[in-house]
Design a protein around this motif. Structure first.
Motif, PDB file in Angstrom:
ATOM      1  N   PHE A  29      98.064  67.992  43.129  1.00 20.21           N
ATOM      2  CA  PHE A  29      98.500  69.129  42.310  1.00 20.21           C
ATOM      3  C   PHE A  29      99.766  69.735  42.890  1.00 20.21           C
ATOM      4  O   PHE A  29     100.147  69.449  44.025  1.00 20.21           O
ATOM      5  CB  PHE A  29      97.390  70.182  42.212  1.00 20.21           C
ATOM      6  N   GLU A  30     100.403  70.562  42.064  1.00 20.00           N
ATOM      7  CA  GLU A  30     101.573  71.299  42.528  1.00 20.00           C
ATOM      8  C   GLU A  30     101.485  72.726  42.014  1.00 20.00           C
ATOM      9  O   GLU A  30     100.760  72.996  41.051  1.00 20.00           O
ATOM     10  CB  GLU A  30     102.868  70.648  42.044  1.00 20.00           C
ATOM     11  N   ALA A 120      86.822  69.201  40.849  1.00 22.57           N
ATOM     12  CA  ALA A 120      87.006  69.014  39.405  1.00 22.57           C
ATOM     13  C   ALA A 120      85.623  68.945  38.763  1.00 22.57           C
ATOM     14  O   ALA A 120      84.792  68.127  39.164  1.00 22.57           O
ATOM     15  CB  ALA A 120      87.775  67.720  39.149  1.00 22.57           C
ATOM     16  N   CYS A 121      85.355  69.810  37.767  1.00 25.19           N
ATOM     17  CA  CYS A 121      84.043  69.745  37.124  1.00 25.19           C
ATOM     18  C   CYS A 121      84.090  68.843  35.902  1.00 25.19           C
ATOM     19  O   CYS A 121      83.073  68.626  35.248  1.00 25.19           O
ATOM     20  CB  CYS A 121      83.490  71.123  36.820  1.00 25.19           C
ATOM     21  N   ARG A 122      85.258  68.331  35.545  1.00 27.11           N
ATOM     22  CA  ARG A 122      85.411  67.277  34.544  1.00 27.11           C
ATOM     23  C   ARG A 122      86.719  66.573  34.836  1.00 27.11           C
ATOM     24  O   ARG A 122      87.480  67.017  35.711  1.00 27.11           O
ATOM     25  CB  ARG A 122      85.379  67.836  33.125  1.00 27.11           C
ATOM     26  N   GLU A 123      86.979  65.503  34.124  1.00 26.51           N
ATOM     27  CA  GLU A 123      88.234  64.781  34.333  1.00 26.51           C
ATOM     28  C   GLU A 123      89.402  65.694  33.914  1.00 26.51           C
ATOM     29  O   GLU A 123      89.333  66.362  32.885  1.00 26.51           O
ATOM     30  CB  GLU A 123      88.233  63.503  33.499  1.00 26.51           C
ATOM     31  N   ILE A 124      90.462  65.683  34.721  1.00 26.62           N
ATOM     32  CA  ILE A 124      91.615  66.550  34.437  1.00 26.62           C
ATOM     33  C   ILE A 124      92.856  65.676  34.309  1.00 26.62           C
ATOM     34  O   ILE A 124      93.198  64.920  35.230  1.00 26.62           O
ATOM     35  CB  ILE A 124      91.817  67.579  35.568  1.00 26.62           C
ATOM     36  N   GLU A 125      93.511  65.792  33.160  1.00 28.58           N
ATOM     37  CA  GLU A 125      94.739  65.000  32.931  1.00 28.58           C
ATOM     38  C   GLU A 125      95.899  65.558  33.741  1.00 28.58           C
ATOM     39  O   GLU A 125      95.969  66.761  33.990  1.00 28.58           O
ATOM     40  CB  GLU A 125      95.146  65.086  31.455  1.00 28.58           C
ATOM     41  N   ALA A 126      96.831  64.672  34.106  1.00 25.08           N
ATOM     42  CA  ALA A 126      98.057  65.099  34.777  1.00 25.08           C
ATOM     43  C   ALA A 126      98.777  66.118  33.887  1.00 25.08           C
ATOM     44  O   ALA A 126      98.846  65.945  32.666  1.00 25.08           O
ATOM     45  CB  ALA A 126      98.959  63.897  35.031  1.00 25.08           C
ATOM     46  N   GLY A 127      99.273  67.178  34.504  1.00 25.00           N
ATOM     47  CA  GLY A 127     100.010  68.207  33.768  1.00 25.00           C
ATOM     48  C   GLY A 127      99.163  69.408  33.389  1.00 25.00           C
ATOM     49  O   GLY A 127      99.690  70.473  33.087  1.00 25.00           O
ATOM     50  N   LYS A 128      97.824  69.253  33.388  1.00 27.16           N
ATOM     51  CA  LYS A 128      96.948  70.375  33.022  1.00 27.16           C
ATOM     52  C   LYS A 128      96.849  71.369  34.181  1.00 27.16           C
ATOM     53  O   LYS A 128      96.865  70.981  35.351  1.00 27.16           O
ATOM     54  CB  LYS A 128      95.532  69.877  32.705  1.00 27.16           C
ATOM     55  N   GLU A 129      96.681  72.651  33.818  1.00 27.72           N
ATOM     56  CA  GLU A 129      96.488  73.646  34.867  1.00 27.72           C
ATOM     57  C   GLU A 129      95.074  73.553  35.422  1.00 27.72           C
ATOM     58  O   GLU A 129      94.112  73.320  34.676  1.00 27.72           O
ATOM     59  CB  GLU A 129      96.749  75.068  34.348  1.00 27.72           C
ATOM     60  N   LEU A 130      94.939  73.733  36.724  1.00 31.49           N
ATOM     61  CA  LEU A 130      93.636  73.744  37.386  1.00 31.49           C
ATOM     62  C   LEU A 130      93.148  75.189  37.398  1.00 31.49           C
ATOM     63  O   LEU A 130      93.789  76.056  38.002  1.00 31.49           O
ATOM     64  CB  LEU A 130      93.760  73.234  38.821  1.00 31.49           C
ATOM     65  N   CYS A 131      92.040  75.439  36.728  1.00 31.78           N
ATOM     66  CA  CYS A 131      91.551  76.815  36.609  1.00 31.78           C
ATOM     67  C   CYS A 131      90.087  76.923  37.003  1.00 31.78           C
ATOM     68  O   CYS A 131      89.292  76.007  36.758  1.00 31.78           O
ATOM     69  CB  CYS A 131      91.707  77.313  35.180  1.00 31.78           C
ATOM     70  N   ILE A 132      89.761  78.079  37.564  1.00 32.66           N
ATOM     71  CA  ILE A 132      88.376  78.396  37.895  1.00 32.66           C
ATOM     72  C   ILE A 132      87.922  79.535  36.977  1.00 32.66           C
ATOM     73  O   ILE A 132      88.724  80.091  36.231  1.00 32.66           O
ATOM     74  CB  ILE A 132      88.217  78.792  39.385  1.00 32.66           C
ATOM     75  N   TYR A 133      86.634  79.863  37.063  1.00 36.75           N
ATOM     76  CA  TYR A 133      86.087  80.956  36.254  1.00 36.75           C
ATOM     77  C   TYR A 133      85.874  82.149  37.167  1.00 36.75           C
ATOM     78  O   TYR A 133      85.129  82.067  38.144  1.00 36.75           O
ATOM     79  CB  TYR A 133      84.766  80.498  35.629  1.00 36.75           C
ATOM     80  N   TYR A 134      86.532  83.261  36.865  1.00 41.34           N
ATOM     81  CA  TYR A 134      86.453  84.433  37.747  1.00 41.34           C
ATOM     82  C   TYR A 134      85.182  85.255  37.543  1.00 41.34           C
ATOM     83  O   TYR A 134      84.824  86.037  38.411  1.00 41.34           O
ATOM     84  CB  TYR A 134      87.630  85.376  37.493  1.00 41.34           C
ATOM     85  N   GLY A 135      84.573  85.144  36.368  1.00 40.12           N
ATOM     86  CA  GLY A 135      83.450  86.014  36.051  1.00 40.12           C
ATOM     87  C   GLY A 135      83.694  86.664  34.699  1.00 40.12           C
ATOM     88  O   GLY A 135      84.680  86.377  34.024  1.00 40.12           O
TER      89      GLY A 135
END
Ligand SMILES: C[S@@+](CC[C@H](N)C(=O)[O-])C[C@H]1O[C@@H](n2cnc3c(N)ncnc32)[C@H](O)[C@@H]1O
Length: 165
Positions: A29-30, A120-135
């Motif tokens: 990632f970047e 990764a909780c599912r497959e993530i394509e190149a270019g997609k943002e990596l996000c978590i769930y804050y609540g």
């Protein structure tokens, strides 16, 4: 034979395959910025489900130091909750994951070892943002949705709280 050649023959050190700069950069990632959510992390390759993306070493804020100090600073929006009320500040890239209501990254707070792991909780394509769930209670405008008001007792309860090992 010169001294350096003797030492080299005794303990050969393989030449580095990457520059120091390349070795210090994350692999999958970047970090990029946008005007809405600020800095965020983006996949640079296809990331298979279950991949360990990052392990962030953390700084501990005890419940008391959080209540007395940290919650009154910018850290309030970066701290991860522990079940006993302590908070962890994720170093490395751990504080740069933005929020999404359908996250593609899951995180585990490990209070004992002072680290947080991100997978990764599912497959993530190149270019997609990596996000978590804050609540459920967000303190910023999320896609134009109405913000929840914090009550003093609940402040921080749902923020960056997920699963503690
Ligand atoms: C833990 S930080 C994440 C890194 C942050 N973007 C930065 O540049 O430092 C949390 C902050 O990021 C922003 N943020 C995170 N997710 C967002 C989203 N989905 N929409 C808008 N802002 C977001 C909010 O300002 C929030 O206070």
């Amino acid at each position: 034979m010169h001294c350096a050649e003797v030492l080299s023959a005794l303990s050969p050190v393989p030449p580095p395959t990457k520059s120091l700069e390349d070795r210090m950069e994350p692999f999958a990632f970047e970090m990029r910025s946008n005007e809405i959510s600020g800095r965020g992390l983006y996949a640079t390759i296809l990331i298979p489900a279950g991949t360990l993306i990052h392990t962030a070493p953390c700084l501990l804020f005890t419940k008391d130091s959080y209540t007395a100090h940290a919650r009154h600073t910018v850290l309030e929006h970066y701290l991860f909750n522990c079940t006993n009320g302590d908070r962890l500040l994720a170093l490395g890239y751990g504080s740069i994951f933005n929020h999404d209501e359908t996250p593609n990254v899951d995180f585990r707070v490990d209070r004992e070892n002072l680290c947080i792991t991100y997978r990764a909780c599912r497959e993530i394509e190149a270019g997609k943002e990596l996000c978590i769930y804050y609540g459920d209670k967000l303190w910023f405008d999320y896609h134009g949705k109405k913000l929840e008001q914090e009550s003093s007792e609940e402040e921080g309860e749902n923020f960056l709280s997920r699963i503690e090992l």
